[in-house]
Enzyme design. Sequence first.
Site, mmCIF file in Angstrom:
data_model
loop_
_atom_site.group_PDB
_atom_site.id
_atom_site.type_symbol
_atom_site.label_atom_id
_atom_site.label_comp_id
_atom_site.label_asym_id
_atom_site.label_seq_id
_atom_site.Cartn_x
_atom_site.Cartn_y
_atom_site.Cartn_z
ATOM 1 N N HIS A 256 68.707 53.443 2.226
ATOM 2 C CA HIS A 256 68.061 54.682 2.629
ATOM 3 C C HIS A 256 68.986 55.469 3.555
ATOM 4 O O HIS A 256 69.027 55.207 4.766
ATOM 5 C CB HIS A 256 66.742 54.383 3.345
ATOM 6 N N ILE B 227 59.314 64.986 5.672
ATOM 7 C CA ILE B 227 59.553 64.593 4.288
ATOM 8 C C ILE B 227 59.149 63.137 4.093
ATOM 9 O O ILE B 227 59.484 62.278 4.913
ATOM 10 C CB ILE B 227 61.042 64.770 3.908
ATOM 11 N N HIS C 259 65.722 60.387 0.793
ATOM 12 C CA HIS C 259 65.061 59.261 1.455
ATOM 13 C C HIS C 259 65.629 57.912 1.042
ATOM 14 O O HIS C 259 66.140 57.170 1.883
ATOM 15 C CB HIS C 259 63.554 59.288 1.168
ATOM 16 N N GLU D 215 41.046 44.748 13.846
ATOM 17 C CA GLU D 215 41.642 43.454 13.515
ATOM 18 C C GLU D 215 43.146 43.542 13.249
ATOM 19 O O GLU D 215 43.923 42.718 13.750
ATOM 20 C CB GLU D 215 40.949 42.838 12.290
ATOM 21 N N HIS E 228 30.072 38.446 4.424
ATOM 22 C CA HIS E 228 30.565 37.786 5.637
ATOM 23 C C HIS E 228 30.961 36.331 5.403
ATOM 24 O O HIS E 228 31.484 35.688 6.321
ATOM 25 C CB HIS E 228 29.499 37.850 6.740
#
Length: 658
Positions: A28, A189, A261, A408, A470
């Site tokens: 990059h 960008i 990029h 979390e 759960h």
Amino acid sequence: MSSDLSQLSVNTIRTLSIDAVQAANSGHPGAPLGAAPLAYVLWQDFLRFNPQHPEWAGRDRFVLSAGHASMLIYSLLHLTGYDMPLEDLKNFRQWGSKTPGHPEFFHTPGLDATTGPLGQGAAMTVGMAMAEAHLAARYNRPGFAIFDNHTYAVLGDGDLQEGVNHEAAALAGHLRLNKLIWLHDDNQIQLDTPTSKAESEDTAARYVSYGWNVLKVGDGNDLAEIRAAIAEAQGSDRPTLIQVRTVIGFGSPRAGTSKAHGEPLGAEGVAETKAALGWDYPTFTVPEEVKAHMDAHERGAKLETDWNTLMDGYRAAHPELGAEVDALLARDLPAALADALPSYEVGGKAAATRNASGEVINALAKVVPGLMGGSADLSGSTKTTIKDGGEMQEGSMAGRNVLFGVREFGMAAAANGLSLYGGLRPLVGTFLVFADYLKPAFRLSAIQMQPVTYVLTHDSIGLGEDGPTHQPIDQLAMLRAVPGAHVIRPADANETAAAWQMALEYTKGPTALALSRQDLPILPRNHAGVKKGAYVVRDAEGGGAAQVILIASGSEVSLALDAAEALSGEGIAARVVSMPCMEVFRAQDRSYRDSVLTPGVKRVAIEAATKAPWYEWVGLDGAVIGMDTFGASAPASVLFEKFGFSVPNVVKVVRGVL
């Protein structure tokens, strides 16, 4: 220092970066070209570090949260004098080099964190800043500011967009972590598109609402403007976001576009970029004047020497605290750690392993000063509160209990930062089912080999009426699949105490403790067996050979014991094995494993979760009593019966196997 030398240094960072990307034909180049000025100013004028001793405790912390721009930091490490030879830059992204595609802690000297998964690097710096503030509040004394460093991060737009960034930034603002400074490479960008096509929020207003100080640098090439902004941020009473307007791929034919990029510029593009920068040197050249200017050996050594002198004075003035700080930074544990653990008698009152864990945490907190942490708004359920430990809040940062809120992922990422800072042994708590929310940070705990303890309660359908949303089914298998992590599901209070000892003694990765909501009978204490990952709880009566081995974890160990009694009544000799930690048992030598799981004897595993991990232990001729579906809403006793976790069903399955 002349402005010409500064500009030459900035362009050296840029050209080293694009040369390495081009040599690898991978990487990059855009971010290093645009962000080199802000990185140069930070590293040259503000960052406190010693390249000869990368782990020096008094250093500032720096995290390249935009980890895809890794050549930016590799170039800086080379130029400032770390163990980063030019040859490693030439071998960017190649096997065996110190320059992997994304920064990897423990692999490359001088890195404070592993980054690449966007958002997490910045979130970890929140934990680092929390650690500095916490340790300063606990240990600094007048004239002895031994914990007194800043924490910096460089972020891209992707970092700001990830949800974990929002969670961590809100916590940082609440705690007013004023020594935390983020520099936003604001090039507008993204990989696919200009940011305007993906967002329309007012980023500055968002951070102000979090309680941050926000500064803007209008020209990312103006070194004086960048310098003034960082200096102002250092004087703030809040965390600071500096938005630096840069141009991605600056100087290249692709400047200001998404194509800058993540693709090499190509030989022609590299040549055009260097021409635009006025760079007339061969590939991978560091001009001598830049080499002398940016080498940090002398100033780094002085900074560390001054800090060591301060520490010597601290030890002399406060010998007990000095010894505690030294032990803390070395992560030393008490020699008699096992003696601090509570013990539970067989036949005593049954206890949920989450409750036992809470008792163990408080016993250990008295002898392990680095133990601290909190839960995602569930401390009453996870039993993670350190009594009399105080709450970490603005103005009382010495508190050992962190109120993370319902965050979390941010909690777990911050815990990685707390651990990476050094000295602390963070714990975090939530329900096991919500490991889904923190899994990426758990994975980074393992990649970075950080000993964070995850207290994950309500570990099965045994939590009952809250129902399938759960009730964890697939989470144990998910966590067990992470290399380097230990997942321990203790069968009773005694196993829980041993599990905590294992967690603190394991320093090469995280430990997840899967703990029950429901009460479990107390088993005979066998710390040695637990610490080997699996052991025989009950052997065939009369010492004869077992016809079947029942293997279980957690609450199902008691079920296996009851089933063994029933099988004995039918003339079937059964051995019962508790396997709280597959990873540790797998690491034992073959003779021990065979002594527990006798070769040739049929096996049945029992666990109220996904079956997949257990086939390793039962083989093709065995059986697994587990979950093939999600749970349901009903009392725990009803659920266990309906889903086959009952003595009659275990006996039936054993008969089928035999």
